[in-house]
Enzyme design. Structure first.
Site, mmCIF file in Angstrom:
data_model
loop_
_atom_site.group_PDB
_atom_site.id
_atom_site.type_symbol
_atom_site.label_atom_id
_atom_site.label_comp_id
_atom_site.label_asym_id
_atom_site.label_seq_id
_atom_site.Cartn_x
_atom_site.Cartn_y
_atom_site.Cartn_z
ATOM 1 N N GLY A 87 0.003 5.536 -4.171
ATOM 2 C CA GLY A 87 -0.459 6.930 -4.683
ATOM 3 C C GLY A 87 -0.060 8.055 -3.807
ATOM 4 C CG HIS A 144 0.084 2.148 -9.346
ATOM 5 N ND1 HIS A 144 -0.236 1.617 -8.152
ATOM 6 C CD2 HIS A 144 -1.157 2.659 -10.024
ATOM 7 C CE1 HIS A 144 -1.285 2.198 -7.770
ATOM 8 N NE2 HIS A 144 -1.658 2.787 -8.610
ATOM 9 C CG LEU A 191 9.809 -16.778 -3.318
ATOM 10 C CD1 LEU A 191 9.248 -16.859 -2.074
ATOM 11 C CD2 LEU A 191 10.411 -15.318 -3.592
ATOM 12 C CD GLU A 233 -13.147 -5.341 -2.478
ATOM 13 O OE1 GLU A 233 -11.962 -5.767 -2.241
ATOM 14 O OE2 GLU A 233 -14.179 -6.206 -2.418
ATOM 15 C CG ASP A 281 -1.932 0.966 1.020
ATOM 16 O OD1 ASP A 281 -2.494 1.379 0.001
ATOM 17 O OD2 ASP A 281 -2.653 1.327 2.218
ATOM 18 N NE ARG A 320 -4.391 6.950 -7.585
ATOM 19 C CZ ARG A 320 -4.085 6.570 -6.133
ATOM 20 N NH1 ARG A 320 -3.912 7.297 -5.185
ATOM 21 N NH2 ARG A 320 -4.529 4.993 -5.940
ATOM 22 N NE ARG A 354 -8.113 0.437 5.146
ATOM 23 C CZ ARG A 354 -8.153 1.651 5.437
ATOM 24 N NH1 ARG A 354 -8.522 2.301 6.519
ATOM 25 N NH2 ARG A 354 -7.455 2.443 4.283
HETATM 26 C C1 FPP Z 1 -1.833 0.098 -3.308
HETATM 27 O O1 FPP Z 1 -1.395 1.550 -3.456
HETATM 28 C C2 FPP Z 1 -1.464 -0.677 -4.492
HETATM 29 C C3 FPP Z 1 -2.029 -1.095 -5.592
HETATM 30 C C4 FPP Z 1 -3.466 -1.412 -5.548
HETATM 31 C C5 FPP Z 1 -1.497 -1.655 -6.876
HETATM 32 C C6 FPP Z 1 -0.196 -2.504 -6.543
HETATM 33 C C7 FPP Z 1 0.551 -2.748 -7.637
HETATM 34 C C8 FPP Z 1 1.791 -2.810 -7.967
HETATM 35 C C9 FPP Z 1 2.790 -2.352 -6.786
HETATM 36 C C10 FPP Z 1 2.365 -3.256 -9.314
HETATM 37 C C11 FPP Z 1 2.084 -4.475 -9.718
HETATM 38 C C12 FPP Z 1 2.736 -5.664 -8.850
HETATM 39 C C13 FPP Z 1 3.014 -6.709 -9.083
HETATM 40 C C14 FPP Z 1 3.834 -7.681 -8.352
HETATM 41 C C15 FPP Z 1 3.175 -7.239 -10.502
HETATM 42 P P1 FPP Z 1 -2.695 2.650 -3.482
HETATM 43 O O2 FPP Z 1 -2.666 3.243 -4.869
HETATM 44 O O3 FPP Z 1 -3.670 2.290 -2.794
HETATM 45 O O4 FPP Z 1 -1.904 3.824 -2.704
HETATM 46 P P2 FPP Z 1 -2.438 4.893 -1.939
HETATM 47 O O5 FPP Z 1 -3.497 4.372 -0.816
HETATM 48 O O6 FPP Z 1 -1.448 5.600 -1.300
HETATM 49 O O7 FPP Z 1 -3.442 5.930 -2.835
#
Ligand code: FPP
Length: 230
Positions: free
Chosen positions: A14, A28, A122, A58, A11, A24, A178
């Site tokens: 963003g 990622h 792994l 979600e 997490d 954002r 959470r």
């Molecule tokens: C949460 O941050 C992150 C995600 C929902 C996407 C995670 C995806 C990646 C890290 C790229 C793909 C990974 C792999 C292993 C293929 P958020 O956008 O909810 O952050 P925020 O809460 O700060 O807005």
């Protein structure tokens, strides 16, 4: 001994971008780099299973642009890392609702799973279109269809990957307290480690610190300290 199975709620992508006045999607992109670092670190540490929460059931509520970007990253990750998987013996697996994935992503996951199925290092389980409640619902649906009694054991045996042991340690980055619907069934006795560090900033040293913290815990599984002697 490192934990056998670690799950990570990645997490803060963003927030990482916002702190830098970036879009954002840049967060990622950096998040993917962190995932690559941490897969290598877990592999070097001798962890057997690493489940990465990449996209929840979600997350479809996000803009089409953001969803498309994350899916593109996943696809690139599956294609471009094949040499790395081969060199490190890494096996790719999936958890989540496969049928609800875009066709091209489903195809790449299937291909990566097939191409890495004999690798013995792994195992990286990508939680993609994953929801803990949805996984339990799908397991119960399979049970009912098979006419099997609904017991705890039977539910466990009909989850997405029944051969994979429950996670010992679940890490959540970026400080929220959470579960966000991650591995609800499997996490019944997992130890949680919450870090304020945003996912794109995570390094090998942060994983080492999380594991060291885990190793200090006493796991009782509902029992009493030191066992059941009077
Ligand atoms: C949460 O941050 C992150 C995600 C929902 C996407 C995670 C995806 C990646 C890290 C790229 C793909 C990974 C792999 C292993 C293929 P958020 O956008 O909810 O952050 P925020 O809460 O700060 O807005």
């Amino acid at each position: 001994m490192p934990p056998q199975h670690i799950g990570i709620i990645m997490d803060g992508n963003g927030r990482w971008a916002r702190k830098r006045n970036q879009v954002r999607t840049q967060g990622h992109l950096e998040g993917l780099k962190a995932a690559k670092r941490l897969v290598k670190a877990a592999s070097d540490m001798g962890v057997s299973y690493l489940t990465l929460y990449a996209f929840s059931t979600e997350n479809w509520k996000r803009t089409q642009e953001e969803v498309g970007f994350i899916m593109g990253l996943v696809k690139r990750y599956l294609i471009e890392e094949m040499d790395f998987y081969r060199q490190n013996g890494i096996r790719i697996r999936h958890t989540g609702d496969f049928a609800g994935l875009p066709v091209d992503i489903g195809r790449e996951i299937r291909r990566a799973m097939e191409d890495t199925r004999d690798f013995r290092g792994l195992q990286v389980i990508l939680a993609l279109n994953y929801g803990g409640r949805d996984e339990i619902r799908r397991a119960v649906e399979r049970l009912v269809r098979a006419g099997v009694s609904v017991t705890e054991d039977a539910i466990g045996q009909h989850l997405d990957n029944p051969d994979i042991p429950d996670p010992d340690l679940i890490i959540r980055t970026a400080g929220e307290l959470r579960t966000s619907n991650f591995l609800l069934w499997e996490a019944a006795y997992s130890e949680y480690y919450i870090s304020d560090i945003l996912w794109p900033d995570w390094t090998e040293a942060d994983l080492t610190a999380a594991v060291a913290d885990f190793q200090k815990r006493e796991r009782r599984y509902g029992g009493v300290p030191g066992g059941n002697e009077p």
